[in-house]
Design an enzyme around this catalytic site. Sequence first.
Site, PDB file in Angstrom:
ATOM      1  N   ARG A 215       0.788  -1.258  -0.015  1.00 59.29           N
ATOM      2  CA  ARG A 215       0.049   0.000   0.129  1.00 59.29           C
ATOM      3  C   ARG A 215       0.871   1.166   0.034  1.00 59.29           C
ATOM      4  O   ARG A 215       0.702   2.085  -0.720  1.00 59.29           O
ATOM      5  CB  ARG A 215      -0.859   0.062   1.180  1.00 59.29           C
ATOM      6  CG  ARG A 215      -1.949  -1.023   1.205  1.00 59.29           C
ATOM      7  CD  ARG A 215      -3.078  -0.669   2.111  1.00 59.29           C
ATOM      8  NE  ARG A 215      -2.718  -1.276   3.512  1.00 59.29           N
ATOM      9  CZ  ARG A 215      -3.214  -2.510   4.061  1.00 59.29           C
ATOM     10  NH1 ARG A 215      -3.973  -3.416   2.980  1.00 59.29           N
ATOM     11  NH2 ARG A 215      -2.877  -3.119   5.079  1.00 59.29           N
ATOM     12  N   PHE A 231     -11.082  -5.048  -6.478  1.00 62.24           N
ATOM     13  CA  PHE A 231     -11.262  -5.864  -5.315  1.00 62.24           C
ATOM     14  C   PHE A 231     -10.860  -4.994  -4.136  1.00 62.24           C
ATOM     15  O   PHE A 231      -9.893  -5.361  -3.275  1.00 62.24           O
ATOM     16  CB  PHE A 231     -10.476  -7.211  -5.663  1.00 62.24           C
ATOM     17  CG  PHE A 231     -10.627  -8.064  -6.603  1.00 62.24           C
ATOM     18  CD1 PHE A 231     -11.698  -8.744  -6.642  1.00 62.24           C
ATOM     19  CD2 PHE A 231      -9.850  -7.800  -7.886  1.00 62.24           C
ATOM     20  CE1 PHE A 231     -12.040  -9.478  -7.970  1.00 62.24           C
ATOM     21  CE2 PHE A 231     -10.274  -8.508  -9.010  1.00 62.24           C
ATOM     22  CZ  PHE A 231     -11.221  -9.353  -9.063  1.00 62.24           C
ATOM     23  N   ASP A 253     -15.585  -3.116  -5.790  1.00 61.34           N
ATOM     24  CA  ASP A 253     -15.743  -4.656  -5.024  1.00 61.34           C
ATOM     25  C   ASP A 253     -17.038  -5.142  -5.210  1.00 61.34           C
ATOM     26  O   ASP A 253     -18.238  -4.407  -5.420  1.00 61.34           O
ATOM     27  CB  ASP A 253     -15.588  -4.321  -3.558  1.00 61.34           C
ATOM     28  CG  ASP A 253     -15.266  -5.413  -2.654  1.00 61.34           C
ATOM     29  OD1 ASP A 253     -13.964  -5.747  -2.589  1.00 61.34           O
ATOM     30  OD2 ASP A 253     -16.119  -6.435  -2.603  1.00 61.34           O
ATOM     31  N   ALA A 280     -15.887  -7.531 -10.794  1.00 57.52           N
ATOM     32  CA  ALA A 280     -14.591  -6.954 -11.386  1.00 57.52           C
ATOM     33  C   ALA A 280     -14.398  -7.386 -12.749  1.00 57.52           C
ATOM     34  O   ALA A 280     -14.030  -6.476 -13.448  1.00 57.52           O
ATOM     35  CB  ALA A 280     -13.271  -7.249 -10.349  1.00 57.52           C
ATOM     36  N   ASP A 300      -6.129  -6.919  -6.628  1.00 56.89           N
ATOM     37  CA  ASP A 300      -5.598  -7.717  -5.324  1.00 56.89           C
ATOM     38  C   ASP A 300      -6.944  -8.489  -5.233  1.00 56.89           C
ATOM     39  O   ASP A 300      -7.800  -8.444  -3.968  1.00 56.89           O
ATOM     40  CB  ASP A 300      -5.435  -6.893  -4.318  1.00 56.89           C
ATOM     41  CG  ASP A 300      -5.136  -7.549  -3.065  1.00 56.89           C
ATOM     42  OD1 ASP A 300      -4.816  -8.738  -3.117  1.00 56.89           O
ATOM     43  OD2 ASP A 300      -5.408  -6.970  -1.783  1.00 56.89           O
ATOM     44  N   CYS A 340      -3.014 -14.020  -3.865  1.00 58.27           N
ATOM     45  CA  CYS A 340      -3.078 -14.643  -2.334  1.00 58.27           C
ATOM     46  C   CYS A 340      -3.382 -16.100  -2.236  1.00 58.27           C
ATOM     47  O   CYS A 340      -3.574 -16.568  -1.266  1.00 58.27           O
ATOM     48  CB  CYS A 340      -3.635 -13.883  -1.413  1.00 58.27           C
ATOM     49  SG  CYS A 340      -5.557 -13.439  -1.767  1.00 58.27           S
TER      50      CYS A 340
HETATM   51  N1  SAH Z   1      -7.397  -5.193  -1.669  1.00 61.81           N
HETATM   52  C1  SAH Z   1      -7.938  -5.603  -0.635  1.00 61.81           C
HETATM   53  C2  SAH Z   1      -8.242  -7.060  -0.317  1.00 61.81           C
HETATM   54  C3  SAH Z   1      -8.952  -7.438  -1.296  1.00 61.81           C
HETATM   55  S1  SAH Z   1      -9.892  -9.069  -0.502  1.00 61.81           S
HETATM   56  C4  SAH Z   1      -7.191  -4.946   0.672  1.00 61.81           C
HETATM   57  O1  SAH Z   1      -6.108  -4.113   0.129  1.00 61.81           O
HETATM   58  O2  SAH Z   1      -7.494  -5.141   1.882  1.00 61.81           O
HETATM   59  C5  SAH Z   1     -10.738  -9.569  -1.845  1.00 61.81           C
HETATM   60  C6  SAH Z   1     -12.198  -8.857  -2.071  1.00 61.81           C
HETATM   61  O3  SAH Z   1     -12.672  -9.116  -3.494  1.00 61.81           O
HETATM   62  C7  SAH Z   1     -13.443  -8.911  -1.146  1.00 61.81           C
HETATM   63  O4  SAH Z   1     -13.619  -7.487  -0.682  1.00 61.81           O
HETATM   64  C8  SAH Z   1     -14.593  -9.448  -1.902  1.00 61.81           C
HETATM   65  O5  SAH Z   1     -15.822  -8.883  -1.657  1.00 61.81           O
HETATM   66  C9  SAH Z   1     -14.245  -8.938  -3.313  1.00 61.81           C
HETATM   67  N2  SAH Z   1     -14.526  -9.812  -4.532  1.00 61.81           N
HETATM   68  C10 SAH Z   1     -14.773 -11.023  -4.600  1.00 61.81           C
HETATM   69  N3  SAH Z   1     -15.030 -11.597  -5.907  1.00 61.81           N
HETATM   70  C11 SAH Z   1     -15.313 -10.452  -6.560  1.00 61.81           C
HETATM   71  C12 SAH Z   1     -15.710 -10.281  -7.800  1.00 61.81           C
HETATM   72  N4  SAH Z   1     -15.753 -11.177  -8.500  1.00 61.81           N
HETATM   73  N5  SAH Z   1     -15.732  -9.041  -8.255  1.00 61.81           N
HETATM   74  C13 SAH Z   1     -15.475  -7.847  -7.389  1.00 61.81           C
HETATM   75  N6  SAH Z   1     -15.136  -7.994  -5.902  1.00 61.81           N
HETATM   76  C14 SAH Z   1     -14.904  -9.254  -5.409  1.00 61.81           C
END
Ligand code: SAH
Length: 397
Positions: A215, A231, A253, A280, A300, A340
């Site tokens: 970050r 995400f 998200d 996404a 992410d 991850c």
């Molecule tokens: N980048 C974030 C962590 C991401 S966790 C950070 O820095 O904290 C993954 C996220 O992806 C979750 O919030 C979940 O709601 C979202 N997610 C999962 N599948 C998704 C999709 N198909 N489209 C959009 N968001 C999604």
Amino acid sequence: MHEIFDLKNRKRLVLKRGKERVVANRHPWIFAGAIGSESGPAEAAVGDLFDGNGQRLASGFYSPQSEIRLRALTFGEEELSEELIAARIDRAIERRRPMLNATTNAARVINAEGDDLSGLVIDLYNDIAVVEVANAGIERVKSIVLDAIHRQIKPRLVYLSNDLPARRLEELTTEPEAIGEGPPATTIVENGLKFEVDPASGQKTGFFLDQRDNRSLARSLASGKRVLNLFSYTGAFGVYAAAGGATEIENVDGSEVAIEQARRNHDLNGSTANFVVADAFAHVRQLAAANQRYGLVVCDPPAFAKRRVEVERAARGYKDINLYAMRLLEPGAAMLTFSCSGHMSLDLFQKVIFAAALDAGRRISFVRRLTAAPDHPVSIYCPEGEYLKGFLLRLTE
Ligand code: SAH
């Protein structure tokens, strides 16, 4: 002395002939298939592993239901005791002290195998310690863990989320438990930025601390840039990008709850952004069709491969999202892309990025490899602990 460490209460395991390598490599996970015979009390939480000559090879937490039958904590003659576990917890927390200061009051203070404490994760969020216990052995010595937390950190609240799938297998309670005062929610500061953390409703332990340094990197790359944060979850990358001087930020998200959280975090830091609740995969296609361009893209996603058999399908998912994200890069743009999934190797992830760039028809360079922040150490003997991998990419056109 905790009774589970009494010799009479321990399981006695004998290594199968030909499986010597397993122990010689000091991997903490001793699988059921490597064990020839077992004896001792059925309710044992601690086990000792011997070779055919009665020589002790390892000691650790014993799980009759798990394929990982023994989580080795000591090897050879080193004695496994309550004092040893307490000392390891103390040392791990001591190692984090230099990372905690006026501008950052959240860190992972115990990272399971990375701190030689298989099955135990503790995240400190300002005045709340969130504890994740993954096996019956740690559960039975919870008092040692709680004593160490109160001795070393003195948080307002200790929150045991008890939500790991492994707990079901080990027949442990899945009800959360809060010890202390006040609500299980707080506001942390990380590199001077504020974030709400709500371990009771959040994902995992509430806020992803592993991305802290990445970050910061996003902040350093954001000045004067239009930023797309895919995400976005708590919006943390977006908040850092705003602090770094981004001209415009779009947090995307699929979860409305996450987007609301992201909105509150931007408000807390006095920054503005756009917020989109969308899939996404569909959203990047729309942006590409509308010829949108960004100077910084963060991608992410959640772990697409939760099990080894899902790796191939996951690779297709990573390729797809990265391919479209690359189409959105303006000349000279940077992209931070992550996986991850523990089952996805760095090597495979690099190949996926290569395939995405090829199909996107973009000239891309790897600028830097990215990993979890240093409060997430990985045991040399247990590389499975290194789940987060990423790249800083640059469009060289
Ligand atoms: N980048 C974030 C962590 C991401 S966790 C950070 O820095 O904290 C993954 C996220 O992806 C979750 O919030 C979940 O709601 C979202 N997610 C999962 N599948 C998704 C999709 N198909 N489209 C959009 N968001 C999604």
